[in-house]
Design a protein around this motif. Structure first.
Motif, PDB file in Angstrom:
ATOM      1  N   ILE A 159       0.872  -1.135  -0.041  1.00 32.09           N
ATOM      2  CA  ILE A 159       0.022   0.050   0.037  1.00 32.09           C
ATOM      3  C   ILE A 159       0.770   1.293   0.056  1.00 32.09           C
ATOM      4  CG2 ILE A 159      -1.669   1.177   1.273  1.00 32.09           C
ATOM      5  CD1 ILE A 159      -2.564  -1.404   2.616  1.00 32.09           C
ATOM      6  N   ILE A 160       0.608   1.958  -0.939  1.00 33.78           N
ATOM      7  CA  ILE A 160       1.465   3.377  -0.915  1.00 33.78           C
ATOM      8  C   ILE A 160       0.351   4.536  -0.457  1.00 33.78           C
ATOM      9  CG2 ILE A 160       2.686   5.026  -2.310  1.00 33.78           C
ATOM     10  CD1 ILE A 160       3.494   2.466  -3.920  1.00 33.78           C
ATOM     11  N   ILE A 161       0.537   5.402   0.449  1.00 34.97           N
ATOM     12  CA  ILE A 161      -0.272   6.536   0.723  1.00 34.97           C
ATOM     13  C   ILE A 161       0.311   7.671  -0.143  1.00 34.97           C
ATOM     14  CG2 ILE A 161      -1.240   7.743   2.785  1.00 34.97           C
ATOM     15  CD1 ILE A 161      -2.492   4.879   2.815  1.00 34.97           C
ATOM     16  N   ASN A 162      -0.452   8.674  -0.582  1.00 37.84           N
ATOM     17  CA  ASN A 162      -0.013   9.779  -0.780  1.00 37.84           C
ATOM     18  C   ASN A 162      -0.069  10.724   0.269  1.00 37.84           C
ATOM     19  OD1 ASN A 162       0.726  12.282  -2.212  1.00 37.84           O
ATOM     20  ND2 ASN A 162      -0.535  11.913  -3.997  1.00 37.84           N
ATOM     21  N   GLY A 163       1.081  10.960   1.011  1.00 38.61           N
ATOM     22  CA  GLY A 163       0.864  11.974   2.148  1.00 38.61           C
ATOM     23  C   GLY A 163       1.128  13.604   1.509  1.00 38.61           C
ATOM     24  N   SER A 164       1.971  14.343   2.136  1.00 36.95           N
ATOM     25  CA  SER A 164       2.383  15.613   1.596  1.00 36.95           C
ATOM     26  C   SER A 164       3.306  16.078   2.637  1.00 36.95           C
ATOM     27  CB  SER A 164       1.109  16.575   1.644  1.00 36.95           C
ATOM     28  OG  SER A 164       1.434  17.732   1.440  1.00 36.95           O
ATOM     29  N   ILE A 165       4.196  16.994   2.001  1.00 40.00           N
ATOM     30  CA  ILE A 165       5.428  17.968   2.923  1.00 40.00           C
ATOM     31  C   ILE A 165       4.521  18.638   3.675  1.00 40.00           C
ATOM     32  CG2 ILE A 165       6.933  19.545   2.404  1.00 40.00           C
ATOM     33  CD1 ILE A 165       7.716  18.429  -0.089  1.00 40.00           C
ATOM     34  N   ILE A 198      10.207   0.858   1.564  1.00 36.75           N
ATOM     35  CA  ILE A 198      10.551   2.292   1.957  1.00 36.75           C
ATOM     36  C   ILE A 198       9.569   2.870   2.841  1.00 36.75           C
ATOM     37  CG2 ILE A 198      11.185   4.754   0.981  1.00 36.75           C
ATOM     38  CD1 ILE A 198      12.365   3.113  -1.250  1.00 36.75           C
ATOM     39  N   GLY A 199       9.646   3.147   3.993  1.00 37.05           N
ATOM     40  CA  GLY A 199       8.739   3.585   5.002  1.00 37.05           C
ATOM     41  C   GLY A 199       8.294   4.934   4.303  1.00 37.05           C
ATOM     42  N   ASN A 200       9.231   5.721   3.909  1.00 39.84           N
ATOM     43  CA  ASN A 200       8.514   7.253   3.916  1.00 39.84           C
ATOM     44  C   ASN A 200       9.483   7.854   2.756  1.00 39.84           C
ATOM     45  OD1 ASN A 200       9.180  10.372   4.757  1.00 39.84           O
ATOM     46  ND2 ASN A 200       7.086   9.753   4.296  1.00 39.84           N
ATOM     47  N   VAL A 201       9.164   8.484   1.638  1.00 38.38           N
ATOM     48  CA  VAL A 201      10.042   9.012   0.780  1.00 38.38           C
ATOM     49  C   VAL A 201       9.378  10.428   0.219  1.00 38.38           C
ATOM     50  CG1 VAL A 201       8.856   7.937  -1.037  1.00 38.38           C
ATOM     51  CG2 VAL A 201      11.266   8.885  -1.624  1.00 38.38           C
ATOM     52  N   VAL A 202      10.399  11.369   0.331  1.00 41.71           N
ATOM     53  CA  VAL A 202       9.691  12.801  -0.290  1.00 41.71           C
ATOM     54  C   VAL A 202      10.639  13.127  -1.372  1.00 41.71           C
ATOM     55  CG1 VAL A 202       9.958  15.182   0.219  1.00 41.71           C
ATOM     56  CG2 VAL A 202       9.890  13.638   2.239  1.00 41.71           C
ATOM     57  N   ILE A 203       9.628  13.409  -2.414  1.00 38.15           N
ATOM     58  CA  ILE A 203      10.216  13.762  -3.645  1.00 38.15           C
ATOM     59  C   ILE A 203       9.750  14.973  -4.225  1.00 38.15           C
ATOM     60  CG2 ILE A 203       8.175  12.457  -4.845  1.00 38.15           C
ATOM     61  CD1 ILE A 203      10.215  12.019  -7.279  1.00 38.15           C
ATOM     62  N   GLN A 204      10.332  16.099  -4.551  1.00 38.71           N
ATOM     63  CA  GLN A 204       9.992  17.192  -4.468  1.00 38.71           C
ATOM     64  C   GLN A 204      10.858  18.081  -5.592  1.00 38.71           C
ATOM     65  OE1 GLN A 204      11.579  18.814  -0.664  1.00 38.71           O
ATOM     66  NE2 GLN A 204      12.491  20.317  -1.626  1.00 38.71           N
ATOM     67  N   ALA A 205      10.557  19.429  -6.120  1.00 47.25           N
ATOM     68  CA  ALA A 205      11.037  20.145  -6.846  1.00 47.25           C
ATOM     69  C   ALA A 205      12.440  20.739  -5.937  1.00 47.25           C
ATOM     70  CB  ALA A 205      10.430  21.314  -7.351  1.00 47.25           C
ATOM     71  N   THR A 206      13.580  20.403  -6.709  1.00 51.19           N
ATOM     72  CA  THR A 206      14.647  20.666  -5.714  1.00 51.19           C
ATOM     73  C   THR A 206      14.655  21.986  -5.066  1.00 51.19           C
ATOM     74  OG1 THR A 206      15.974  19.573  -7.420  1.00 51.19           O
ATOM     75  CG2 THR A 206      17.299  20.996  -5.782  1.00 51.19           C
ATOM     76  N   VAL A 247      13.238  21.501   4.630  1.00 50.62           N
ATOM     77  CA  VAL A 247      14.684  21.183   4.950  1.00 50.62           C
ATOM     78  C   VAL A 247      15.237  22.353   5.227  1.00 50.62           C
ATOM     79  CG1 VAL A 247      14.671  19.354   3.182  1.00 50.62           C
ATOM     80  CG2 VAL A 247      14.945  21.706   2.512  1.00 50.62           C
ATOM     81  N   GLY A 248      14.759  23.742   5.163  1.00 52.84           N
ATOM     82  CA  GLY A 248      15.189  24.814   5.790  1.00 52.84           C
ATOM     83  C   GLY A 248      14.301  25.974   5.655  1.00 52.84           C
ATOM     84  N   ARG A 249      14.726  27.130   6.236  1.00 55.01           N
ATOM     85  CA  ARG A 249      13.805  28.460   6.273  1.00 55.01           C
ATOM     86  C   ARG A 249      13.887  29.163   4.874  1.00 55.01           C
ATOM     87  NH1 ARG A 249      14.069  30.690  12.277  1.00 55.01           N
ATOM     88  NH2 ARG A 249      13.804  28.909  13.539  1.00 55.01           N
ATOM     89  N   GLY A 250      12.902  29.352   4.158  1.00 52.86           N
ATOM     90  CA  GLY A 250      13.023  30.288   3.103  1.00 52.86           C
ATOM     91  C   GLY A 250      13.384  29.544   1.772  1.00 52.86           C
TER      92      GLY A 250
END
Length: 266
Positions: free
Chosen positions: A150-156, A249-257, A263-266
């Motif tokens: 099962i893959i759950i579509n979470g969110s940042i 893979i329990g959790n993976v984040v994939i994002q526009a770099t 991952v940080g402020r701003g």
């Protein structure tokens, strides 16, 4: 009409996946990517015309008749039951469920938010995923060989919310708990569970990030944000799906770099 006209009651070659929210966006992209990798795919959603288009693309990607659709509201238990029943009848088993369907209500100050928007967001983002996961367990526990994924579509947003998004953020944070609980409960049944958190995949929903003033930031400013080709999300879904059930893979984040994120402020 709520599903394909005819269900052939014998297994087809390849593994079988169910993708919710499969009429467009990440759902359609992931369904086509799975088909390209040899999977049978059932897509579900509310828009029958768009689901038919998804099935055409799935069959074209696989080079064979490898698709099925069920049109309906998966916040309703009877619809979820039908999705799984028809998929099992057509393809013989269920190896993967991608709980992808989701909505985001208008981003307005909390005092202006409507109870109906809150309830709809909880129903689609959380309750539908729970219903699909429960039904997946019922099939995966009993089928031979036992198990599935099962893959759950979470969110940042589960880690770093955007302004004025309490209904969306609350449901996506809850899905992190749901994923962990499902993963724990699935161990004895050979069921692996992953949460995928997608940041700024290009779609109709993210078009506003590149238009006009952009989108609100935590400091109160407005700015444009980078997006990424959602084909990379489809490839990541296939990557997770193709792993043996002894690996997860329990959790993976994939994002526009360069998007603003957790991952940080701003």
């Amino acid at each position: 009409m709520s599903s394909n006209d005819h269900i052939e009651s014998y297994p087809r070659p390849g593994k079988t996946a169910i993708v919710t929210g499969g009429s467009s966006g990440l759902g359609r992209t992931s369904a086509v990517a799975l088909a390209r990798a040899g999977w049978n795919v059932t897509v579900t959603g509310r828009r029958e015309t768009e689901l038919r288009e998804s099935c055409d693309q799935i069959d074209a990607a696989s080079g064979r008749s490898s698709s099925h659709y069920v049109a309906g509201d998966i916040t309703k238990e009877d619809v979820v039951l039908r999705v799984f029943k028809e998929t099992a009848e057509k393809f013989g088993r269920i190896d993967l469920v991608f709980c992808n369907a989701g909505i985001s209500p208008p981003n307005v100050p909390l005092a202006e938010q409507k109870l109906s928007d809150w309830q709809a967001t909880v129903d689609v983002n959380l309750t539908a995923a729970w219903l699909c996961a429960r039904e997946a367990y019922r099939y995966m526990e009993k089928q031979s060989p036992q198990g599935g994924r099962i893959i759950i579509n979470g969110s940042i947003s589960a880690y770093a919310p955007r302004p004025n998004t309490s209904p969306y953020t609350a449901t996506k944070t809850a899905m992190t708990g749901l994923t962990k609980s499902l993963s724990l409960d699935g161990r004895k049944f050979n069921i692996a569970v992953t949460q995928i958190d997608v940041g700024n995949a290009a779609s109709e929903m993210t078009a506003k990030m590149k238009e006009g003033p952009g989108v609100p930031q935590a400091d109160g400013s407005m700015r444009h944000e980078p997006t990424m080709d959602r084909e990379w999300v489809g490839k990541e879904i296939v990557h997770i799906a193709e792993m043996p059930l002894s690996v997860n893979i329990g959790n993976v984040v994939i994002q526009a770099t360069n998007m603003p994120s957790h991952v940080g402020r701003g």
